[in-house]
Enzyme design. Structure first.
Site, PDB file in Angstrom:
ATOM      1  N   ARG A 129      28.543  49.690 -17.151  1.00 48.81           N
ATOM      2  CA  ARG A 129      29.604  49.397 -17.071  1.00 48.81           C
ATOM      3  C   ARG A 129      30.367  50.234 -17.831  1.00 48.81           C
ATOM      4  O   ARG A 129      31.498  50.155 -17.834  1.00 48.81           O
ATOM      5  CB  ARG A 129      29.452  48.344 -16.105  1.00 48.81           C
ATOM      6  CG  ARG A 129      30.767  47.399 -16.098  1.00 48.81           C
ATOM      7  CD  ARG A 129      30.949  45.954 -15.651  1.00 48.81           C
ATOM      8  NE  ARG A 129      30.124  44.421 -16.164  1.00 48.81           N
ATOM      9  CZ  ARG A 129      30.175  43.330 -15.729  1.00 48.81           C
ATOM     10  NH1 ARG A 129      30.023  43.778 -14.966  1.00 48.81           N
ATOM     11  NH2 ARG A 129      29.292  42.717 -16.933  1.00 48.81           N
ATOM     12  N   ARG A 177      51.187  49.798 -35.334  1.00 49.12           N
ATOM     13  CA  ARG A 177      51.751  49.308 -33.464  1.00 49.12           C
ATOM     14  C   ARG A 177      52.512  50.870 -32.687  1.00 49.12           C
ATOM     15  O   ARG A 177      53.403  51.179 -33.355  1.00 49.12           O
ATOM     16  CB  ARG A 177      52.241  48.361 -33.457  1.00 49.12           C
ATOM     17  CG  ARG A 177      52.660  47.789 -32.235  1.00 49.12           C
ATOM     18  CD  ARG A 177      53.254  46.570 -32.181  1.00 49.12           C
ATOM     19  NE  ARG A 177      53.308  45.550 -30.678  1.00 49.12           N
ATOM     20  CZ  ARG A 177      53.775  46.178 -29.772  1.00 49.12           C
ATOM     21  NH1 ARG A 177      55.220  46.893 -29.986  1.00 49.12           N
ATOM     22  NH2 ARG A 177      54.152  44.722 -28.723  1.00 49.12           N
ATOM     23  N   LYS A 221      36.909  46.082 -16.550  1.00 52.35           N
ATOM     24  CA  LYS A 221      36.124  44.918 -17.773  1.00 52.35           C
ATOM     25  C   LYS A 221      36.852  44.695 -19.078  1.00 52.35           C
ATOM     26  O   LYS A 221      36.850  45.504 -20.424  1.00 52.35           O
ATOM     27  CB  LYS A 221      34.777  44.878 -18.234  1.00 52.35           C
ATOM     28  CG  LYS A 221      34.656  43.370 -18.223  1.00 52.35           C
ATOM     29  CD  LYS A 221      32.904  43.502 -18.529  1.00 52.35           C
ATOM     30  CE  LYS A 221      32.458  42.009 -18.757  1.00 52.35           C
ATOM     31  NZ  LYS A 221      32.960  40.786 -17.573  1.00 52.35           N
ATOM     32  N   GLU A 254      37.910  37.093  -6.512  1.00 53.68           N
ATOM     33  CA  GLU A 254      37.053  36.077  -7.349  1.00 53.68           C
ATOM     34  C   GLU A 254      36.823  35.359  -8.186  1.00 53.68           C
ATOM     35  O   GLU A 254      38.229  34.810  -8.002  1.00 53.68           O
ATOM     36  CB  GLU A 254      36.329  38.210  -8.344  1.00 53.68           C
ATOM     37  CG  GLU A 254      37.432  38.238  -9.458  1.00 53.68           C
ATOM     38  CD  GLU A 254      37.177  39.764 -10.182  1.00 53.68           C
ATOM     39  OE1 GLU A 254      35.613  39.700 -10.283  1.00 53.68           O
ATOM     40  OE2 GLU A 254      38.409  39.277 -11.103  1.00 53.68           O
TER      41      GLU A 254
END
Length: 362
Positions: A129, A177, A221, A254
Site C-alpha cells: 500500500r 518552497r 495514504k 469510512e
C-alpha cells in the site's frame, strides 16, 4: 592484545547515527565478534602457564568479554526510535531539515502497523500500500521494497518494548518552497517507533456520525491529515471514540482514522475501495476471514440509514484490528449478531498473534 585494541576502537567509534549500510555492517560485526572472542578466549586458556605472567590476565580478558557484551546489549536498547535518511536516535534527539517538503506542503505518504514480539504485523501488505500511494503521487522512495522491509525489521529490534507502533513516511524531497517539483527529486524516509500496548479487543466503541467534507483521493495514504485531525478531536471532545463519515445520506465512507463495516442478516458489508476510502489492511484481513469462515460478504455502497439499522457495526484499523460499536450518536446500537462478529474478531486476532509468535492476552 591486538584484538582487544581493535574492539575498544570499535566501541569508541560507534555512534547511533548510522546509514542503512552501517546497520548491515554492524550486524555482520556482531556475528564475527562473537566468533573472534570465542577464539581469543580459547587461545588464552590454551597457553602454557609459563607464558602467562599472571592468572589476572585471564581474569581481565574474561571480564572484558562479559562487560563488553553487557554494554553492547544496553547500547542497542532504545526506549523509542527515530530514523531520518539513515540517521538513528531516540525521537527526542532527532531533527529534520526545514526544507523537507513534508514541513510546508504535507507532501508525502505514510503507512503504519503494530509490532508485537518485535514482529511487524502484515508488513508486506503495508509496504504494498505504501509503494502504491507513492506511485500515485509520483514520489520516489529511496529504497527498494525489500530493502525497506529489511530496514524496518532491523529497527523494531532496537526498541526495548516488545509491543510497538511502527510508523514510516516518505516526503517528496528537500528544496526551497515551490508548488512545482522537479522530476529528479528523491524522497526522504522517516521512521518513528514508539511503545504502544495492544488495544483490548473486548472494549466496545462509542461513535458519532459526521458529514464527509474531504476532497477525493482518500485511497492515497497521504500525510495531509488535517480533516482527520479535526474530526477526531471533535469526536474526542464530545466523548466519542471515533467518527463515522458519510457523504449525504446515501453513502457511508469510512471513519476519521479507521474503516467501518456492518453485519446485516449474516452478511458482512463494507464500502468498495474507490477514491472515497482508504483500502485498509485490517479491512482486507476481515474479508479474508469471511472467506475462511464461509461468512457471506459484499463490497458495496450502503446508506446512513443502513448503518443505523445494522445488526452490528464494526470498526477496523491497524490499531483497533476489529472492534464492535455499541453506541452511535449516543444511542445504543447493534447486539443482534454477536456470534458472527465474535467469529470474525477471533479469527483476525488469532491471525495477528500467530503471525507475531505471541500468546493472546485478552
Amino acid at each position: 592484545m591486538e584484538f582487544l585494541q581493535n574492539s575498544c576502537s570499535v566501541l569508541r567509534d560507534r555512534k547511533r547515527t548510522q546509514d542503512p549500510v552501517a546497520i548491515a555492517k554492524w550486524t555482520h560485526l556482531n556475528s564475527s565478534r562473537t566468533q573472534k572472542l570465542s577464539t581469543f578466549t580459547a587461545t588464552i586458556v590454551g597457553l602454557a602457564p609459563a607464558k602467562i605472567a599472571s592468572c589476572r590476565v585471564l581474569f581481565f580478558c574474561l571480564f572484558f568479554i562479559s562487560a563488553y557484551n553487557i554494554w553492547e546489549r544496553k547500547e542497542d536498547i532504545m526506549k523509542n526510535l527515530g530514523f531520518y535518511n539513515g540517521k538513528i536516535d531516540e525521537l527526542e534527539n532527532m531533527q529534520v531539515p526545514m526544507l523537507d517538503r513534508a514541513c510546508y506542503f504535507g507532501d508525502g505518504v505514510y503507512d503504519a502497523s503494530y509490532a508485537n514480539n518485535h514482529t511487524i504485523f502484515a508488513l508486506q501488505d503495508h509496504l504494498n500500500r505504501f509503494y502504491n500511494s507513492a506511485r500515485l503521487l509520483n514520489i520516489k522512495i529511496p529504497y527498494e521494497k525489500e530493502e525497506l522491509q529489511d530496514l524496518l525489521i532491523s529497527l523494531v529490534k532496537k526498541v526495548d518494548s516488545p509491543t510497538q507502533f511502527v510508523y514510516w513516511q516518505v516526503s517528496r524531497g528537500t528544496g526551497i518552497r515551490n508548488h512545482i517539483y522537479s522530476d529528479d527529486m528523491v524522497g526522504n524516509l522517516w521512521v518513528m517507533i514508539t511503545p504502544k500496548a495492544l488495544t483490548d479487543p473486548n472494549k466496545e466503541m462509542s461513535v458519532v456520525t459526521m458529514e464527509d467534507t474531504r476532497f477525493f483521493h482518500n485511497n492515497i495514504k497521504t500525510i495531509n491529515l488535517i480533516p482527520a485531525v479535526m474530526y477526531s478531536t471533535d469526536a474526542h471532545n464530545h466523548g466519542y471514540d471515533e467518527c463515522i463519515l458519510h457523504r449525504g445520506k446515501d453513502r457511508v465512507t469510512e471513519c476519521a482514522h479507521s474503516n467501518v463495516s456492518i453485519l446485516k442478516d449474516g452478511v458482512f458489508i463494507t464500502a468498495p475501495c474507490d477514491e472515497y476510502i482508504l483500502p485498509g489492511i485490517a479491512r482486507k484481513h476481515l474479508l479474508e476471514a469471511c472467506k475462511a469462515l464461509n461468512v457471506h460478504y459484499e463490497e458495496k455502497v450502503y446508506s446512513l440509514q443502513e448503518l443505523l439499522d445494522a445488526d452490528e457495526i464494526i470498526v477496523s484499523s491497524s490499531t483497533h484490528i476489529c472492534k464492535r460499536v455499541n453506541k452511535i450518536n449516543n444511542k445504543p446500537c447493534g447486539g443482534k449478531d454477536l456470534n458472527t462478529f465474535k467469529k470474525l474478531q477471533d479469527y483476525v486476532f488469532n491471525e495477528f498473534y500467530d503471525y507475531t509468535n505471541a500468546n493472546r492476552i485478552d
